[in-house]
Design a protein around this motif. Structure first.
Motif, mmCIF file in Angstrom:
data_model
loop_
_atom_site.group_PDB
_atom_site.id
_atom_site.type_symbol
_atom_site.label_atom_id
_atom_site.label_comp_id
_atom_site.label_asym_id
_atom_site.label_seq_id
_atom_site.Cartn_x
_atom_site.Cartn_y
_atom_site.Cartn_z
ATOM 1 N N UNK A 1 16.780 -60.442 68.434
ATOM 2 C CA UNK A 1 18.181 -61.010 68.497
ATOM 3 C C UNK A 1 18.157 -62.494 68.188
ATOM 4 N N UNK A 2 19.223 -63.123 67.706
ATOM 5 C CA UNK A 2 19.363 -64.443 67.256
ATOM 6 C C UNK A 2 20.811 -64.979 67.573
ATOM 7 N N UNK A 3 20.586 -66.069 68.069
ATOM 8 C CA UNK A 3 21.899 -66.974 68.427
ATOM 9 C C UNK A 3 22.058 -67.958 67.309
ATOM 10 N N UNK A 4 22.977 -68.168 66.795
ATOM 11 C CA UNK A 4 23.121 -69.325 65.518
ATOM 12 C C UNK A 4 23.412 -70.567 66.347
ATOM 13 N N UNK A 5 23.798 -70.690 67.511
ATOM 14 C CA UNK A 5 24.181 -72.100 68.295
ATOM 15 C C UNK A 5 23.039 -72.953 68.816
#
Length: 202
Positions: free
Chosen positions: A45-49
C-alpha cells in the motif's frame, strides 16, 4: 550365488531410481505435482501524501481541512473479492476505554479496485458501493492528537478478502467496526500496513 546376483540387480535398480529422482524437475518426482514455485509478492500500500513512518501533512488532519488521503495498492492476492481499510489512532482511545480511535473504516471496496482517490466526500456509501464510517460519522476523520505530548501513530491497514463483508453501518461506529473485523476472520488473503505520525502544532 543366485541370491547374490538378484541382490546385485536390486541394488543397481535402486541406485538408478535415486539418480533419476534427484535429476527430475520439481513437480515431476514420484509422478505427482508438488506445491511450490516462487513465493507470491506481498500486497503493498502507498499513500502519495506522505512517506511510510513519516509525519502526516496538516491538510489531512484536524489541523487542516481533514481531506482523506489518496491510497493505492499493488500485488492484490488472487481471489480477492473485496478490501477493508481500517485507519486508527494507536494511542487514542474512546472515552477512556480500550477501543482505539476510529479515524476511518471503509469496507466492501470492490476487489478489482487498486486504490481510493483523495478527498472522498461525506456519506455512508461511496460511489463504488463501499461503506465508510469513523468516530465522527460517515466521513473520514483526520488525525487530531493534542500538541501536548508525543506524536501519535496512525495505522492504515488494508485487508484483501475472499468475500463481501455482510455488515451494515450502524449508529455506533465502534460496534460496526467490531462486527466488521469479526466478519473478516477466516477470509483474509493478504494485508498491507502503512504508518503516519501526527500531533497538533504548538
Amino acid at each position: 550365488m543366485r541370491f547374490l546376483q538378484v541382490l546385485s540387480v536390486f541394488i543397481m535398480l535402486f541406485a538408478t531410481a535415486v539418480t533419476v529422482g534427484a535429476q527430475a524437475p520439481e513437480g515431476q518426482r514420484g509422478g505427482a505435482p508438488q506445491a511450490g514455485g516462487p513465493p507470491r509478492k506481498p500486497m503493498v500500500m502507498t499513500l502519495t501524501a506522505f512517506a511510510d513512518g513519516s509525519d502526516i501533512p496538516a491538510k489531512y488532519t484536524q489541523a487542516g481541512d481533514e481531506t482523506s488521503p489518496g491510497i493505492t495498492w499493488t500485488d492484490t492476492p488472487a481471489g480477492t473479492v473485496t478490501f477493508l481499510l481500517s485507519v486508527h489512532d494507536m494511542e487514542g482511545s474512546r472515552n477512556r476505554t480500550t477501543d482505539d480511535t476510529i479515524q476511518w473504516l471503509v469496507w466492501n471496496i470492490p476487489g478489482a479496485e487498486t486504490g481510493i482517490p483523495e478527498g472522498i466526500p461525506k456519506g455512508t456509501q461511496l460511489r463504488n458501493g463501499a461503506y465508510q464510517i469513523s468516530g465522527a460519522g460517515a466521513v473520514y476523520r483526520g488525525p487530531g492528537a493534542p500538541a501536548a505530548g508525543p506524536r501519535h501513530h496512525y495505522a492504515f491497514e488494508l485487508f484483501a478478502l475472499d468475500t463481501k463483508v455482510d455488515v451494515q453501518p450502524g449508529t455506533d461506529p465502534y460496534e460496526t467496526r467490531t462486527n466488521a473485523l469479526k466478519a473478516i476472520q477466516g477470509h483474509i488473503l493478504g494485508k498491507a500496513v502503512y504508518m503516519g505520525l501526527f500531533n497538533r502544532p504548538q
